[in-house]
Design a protein around this motif. Sequence first.
Motif, mmCIF file in Angstrom:
data_model
loop_
_atom_site.group_PDB
_atom_site.id
_atom_site.type_symbol
_atom_site.label_atom_id
_atom_site.label_comp_id
_atom_site.label_asym_id
_atom_site.label_seq_id
_atom_site.Cartn_x
_atom_site.Cartn_y
_atom_site.Cartn_z
ATOM 1 N N ALA A 154 0.828 -1.206 0.000
ATOM 2 C CA ALA A 154 0.000 0.000 0.000
ATOM 3 C C ALA A 154 0.864 1.258 0.000
ATOM 4 O O ALA A 154 0.675 2.164 -0.816
ATOM 5 N N VAL A 155 1.826 1.306 0.899
ATOM 6 C CA VAL A 155 2.718 2.466 0.973
ATOM 7 C C VAL A 155 3.755 2.397 -0.156
ATOM 8 O O VAL A 155 3.958 3.356 -0.906
ATOM 9 N N GLY A 175 8.426 -9.731 -2.658
ATOM 10 C CA GLY A 175 8.525 -11.143 -2.324
ATOM 11 C C GLY A 175 8.008 -12.101 -3.388
ATOM 12 O O GLY A 175 7.841 -13.285 -3.099
ATOM 13 N N LYS A 179 4.744 -9.758 -8.311
ATOM 14 C CA LYS A 179 4.829 -8.383 -7.793
ATOM 15 C C LYS A 179 5.910 -7.601 -8.529
ATOM 16 O O LYS A 179 5.756 -6.413 -8.807
ATOM 17 N N TYR A 195 13.414 -10.483 -2.950
ATOM 18 C CA TYR A 195 14.278 -10.792 -1.800
ATOM 19 C C TYR A 195 14.138 -12.246 -1.354
ATOM 20 O O TYR A 195 14.976 -12.758 -0.622
ATOM 21 N N ASN A 219 10.710 0.010 4.781
ATOM 22 C CA ASN A 219 9.462 -0.594 5.268
ATOM 23 C C ASN A 219 9.698 -1.919 5.963
ATOM 24 O O ASN A 219 8.764 -2.486 6.527
ATOM 25 N N CYS A 241 10.101 4.117 7.881
ATOM 26 C CA CYS A 241 8.640 4.107 7.926
ATOM 27 C C CYS A 241 8.150 2.898 8.705
ATOM 28 O O CYS A 241 7.241 2.993 9.529
ATOM 29 N N GLY A 242 8.735 1.739 8.440
ATOM 30 C CA GLY A 242 8.309 0.522 9.123
ATOM 31 C C GLY A 242 9.403 -0.524 9.100
ATOM 32 O O GLY A 242 10.382 -0.400 8.359
ATOM 33 N N TYR A 247 7.950 -7.374 13.172
ATOM 34 C CA TYR A 247 6.693 -7.240 13.921
ATOM 35 C C TYR A 247 6.243 -8.545 14.573
ATOM 36 O O TYR A 247 5.496 -8.521 15.544
ATOM 37 N N PHE A 272 9.510 8.154 11.505
ATOM 38 C CA PHE A 272 8.373 9.087 11.571
ATOM 39 C C PHE A 272 7.075 8.305 11.716
ATOM 40 O O PHE A 272 6.991 7.132 11.362
ATOM 41 N N VAL A 274 3.092 8.921 10.661
ATOM 42 C CA VAL A 274 2.369 9.807 9.744
ATOM 43 C C VAL A 274 1.386 10.728 10.472
ATOM 44 O O VAL A 274 1.177 11.867 10.064
ATOM 45 N N LEU A 317 -0.983 -9.955 5.472
ATOM 46 C CA LEU A 317 0.006 -8.883 5.333
ATOM 47 C C LEU A 317 1.410 -9.390 5.619
ATOM 48 O O LEU A 317 2.395 -8.891 5.081
ATOM 49 N N ASN A 322 -0.958 -9.679 -0.272
ATOM 50 C CA ASN A 322 -1.506 -8.500 -0.965
ATOM 51 C C ASN A 322 -0.542 -7.904 -1.964
ATOM 52 O O ASN A 322 0.672 -7.920 -1.786
HETATM 53 P P1 NDP Z 1 1.870 -3.490 2.788
HETATM 54 O O1 NDP Z 1 0.711 -3.267 1.920
HETATM 55 O O2 NDP Z 1 3.232 -3.190 2.268
HETATM 56 O O3 NDP Z 1 1.783 -4.998 3.276
HETATM 57 C C1 NDP Z 1 2.846 -5.612 3.895
HETATM 58 C C2 NDP Z 1 3.824 -6.221 2.854
HETATM 59 O O4 NDP Z 1 5.084 -6.357 3.470
HETATM 60 C C3 NDP Z 1 3.440 -7.614 2.412
HETATM 61 O O5 NDP Z 1 2.586 -7.609 1.307
HETATM 62 C C4 NDP Z 1 4.784 -8.264 2.108
HETATM 63 O O6 NDP Z 1 5.088 -8.137 0.727
HETATM 64 C C5 NDP Z 1 5.785 -7.437 2.915
HETATM 65 N N1 NDP Z 1 6.372 -8.223 4.008
HETATM 66 C C6 NDP Z 1 5.702 -8.862 4.996
HETATM 67 N N2 NDP Z 1 6.570 -9.469 5.845
HETATM 68 C C7 NDP Z 1 7.811 -9.194 5.353
HETATM 69 C C8 NDP Z 1 9.127 -9.540 5.774
HETATM 70 N N3 NDP Z 1 9.343 -10.285 6.869
HETATM 71 N N4 NDP Z 1 10.174 -9.100 5.035
HETATM 72 C C9 NDP Z 1 9.970 -8.347 3.920
HETATM 73 N N5 NDP Z 1 8.751 -7.996 3.479
HETATM 74 C C10 NDP Z 1 7.686 -8.403 4.187
HETATM 75 O O7 NDP Z 1 1.686 -2.700 4.141
HETATM 76 P P2 NDP Z 1 1.643 -1.116 4.293
HETATM 77 O O8 NDP Z 1 1.955 -0.509 3.000
HETATM 78 O O9 NDP Z 1 0.416 -0.748 4.990
HETATM 79 O O10 NDP Z 1 2.861 -0.845 5.280
HETATM 80 C C11 NDP Z 1 4.202 -0.920 4.815
HETATM 81 C C12 NDP Z 1 5.144 -0.526 5.941
HETATM 82 O O11 NDP Z 1 4.898 0.830 6.302
HETATM 83 C C13 NDP Z 1 4.961 -1.338 7.207
HETATM 84 O O12 NDP Z 1 6.230 -1.558 7.778
HETATM 85 C C14 NDP Z 1 4.132 -0.435 8.077
HETATM 86 O O13 NDP Z 1 4.290 -0.706 9.441
HETATM 87 C C15 NDP Z 1 4.685 0.914 7.697
HETATM 88 N N6 NDP Z 1 3.793 2.049 7.946
HETATM 89 C C16 NDP Z 1 4.269 3.068 8.719
HETATM 90 C C17 NDP Z 1 3.535 4.201 8.939
HETATM 91 C C18 NDP Z 1 4.134 5.308 9.737
HETATM 92 O O14 NDP Z 1 3.437 6.264 10.053
HETATM 93 N N7 NDP Z 1 5.403 5.238 10.075
HETATM 94 C C19 NDP Z 1 2.170 4.323 8.404
HETATM 95 C C20 NDP Z 1 1.775 3.222 7.539
HETATM 96 C C21 NDP Z 1 2.561 2.119 7.349
HETATM 97 P P3 NDP Z 1 6.190 -9.071 0.000
HETATM 98 O O15 NDP Z 1 5.431 -10.119 -0.752
HETATM 99 O O16 NDP Z 1 6.919 -8.124 -0.869
HETATM 100 O O17 NDP Z 1 7.027 -9.679 1.082
#
Ligand code: NDP
Length: 331
Positions: A154-155, A175, A179, A195, A219, A241-242, A247, A272, A274, A317, A322
């Motif tokens: 999403a981000v 992943g 994608k 990755y 992230n 950001c994350g 987690y 940060f 948001v 997630l 997703n």
């Molecule tokens: P996403 O839509 O990006 O969903 C999470 C994605 O992260 C998954 O689809 C997966 O994709 C990937 N993922 C999951 N586990 C792992 C892992 N162990 N290693 C690598 N990739 C992984 O979520 P958001 O866009 O909502 O959030 C993205 C990040 O931004 C998060 O870290 C979230 O906490 C952070 N965030 C921070 C905010 C802030 O204010 N600081 C606000 C909103 C979000 P894949 O198939 O590529 O692995």
Amino acid sequence: SREIHLKHRPSGIPGSEDFSLVSVPVGVLKEGEVLVKNLWMSVDPYMRGRMLERKSYIAPFELGEVLSGGAIGEVVETNNPAFPVGSKVANMSGWREYFSTSGADLQLLPKTDIPDQAFLGVLGMPGMTAYTGLSKIAQLKEGDSVFVSAASGAVGAIVCQIAKLKGCYVAGSVGSDEKARYLLEELGVDAVVNYKTTDNLQESIAKACPEGIDVYFENVGGAHLEAVLNLMNDYGRIAVCGMIDQYNATSPSAGPSNLSQLIIKKLTMQGFIVFDHWDGYPAFVEQMTQWIQQGKISAKETVYQGIEQAPEAFIGLFTGKNTGKMLVKLA
Ligand code: NDP
């Protein structure tokens, strides 16, 4: 009305047994109240942190109580003239089908031809996070070489597109090969790393970023951060950001062994949240609406149907189910 309660505090990746689906009566409206039927709800990675009993920037969820989070609903009964029946409202009372409120916690959706659920994604918190992280935190400049982790989420997918719009070189990690194709073919990203299939993350990122990295939109954390620190250019900026890699950790993860790169390369690394930047939200909505209407930004969604699917969507997630924003359609 049905709602999802937190049954156990998860250990590791949450399982369906950590949640329960509960039926509750829809109460009678009091003076000044409105009844909202939620149409869409969001599941977000940050909710995992709220499932733990710990001090953070936001209070933990209570065991045995309904969860909460971003949602879009429609007013179906009203005793409040500010919210006529049929009004679409953004709210933080997700994970339930109906709720009543005074309205103080509701935001009327602006009238646009963009679908309502965009206000949970590209026009909502995740889009605002991408925009704020790039512009305010990473101080993005035209021509920067940008690397984004979780780049198809999403981000991440919005980060990729804004950085391209700003005239940057953009690479990301994801992943799955599907994608990767989405980023390369639909979003015009310059290079992508899977990755999960690479046997050397740092080498693969180095190949994807032949001019090094000026801006890292973080992230994921963990091995990603360590690899990228070695590839940053002088005076590079890292917007933290994350760190989704951590987690679900059941023990403290190892820190990057190479933080001295911050000194050697004179890097700036800044975390940060948001919501601290929410005064900029109206300006963001105006800009993003324009970009969407001009066809410059697109946003994919992955949609699970029905409140009973909300735990699966949330768990997904952490297993990469997703592409783009993960959503649950309630009605
Ligand atoms: P996403 O839509 O990006 O969903 C999470 C994605 O992260 C998954 O689809 C997966 O994709 C990937 N993922 C999951 N586990 C792992 C892992 N162990 N290693 C690598 N990739 C992984 O979520 P958001 O866009 O909502 O959030 C993205 C990040 O931004 C998060 O870290 C979230 O906490 C952070 N965030 C921070 C905010 C802030 O204010 N600081 C606000 C909103 C979000 P894949 O198939 O590529 O692995």
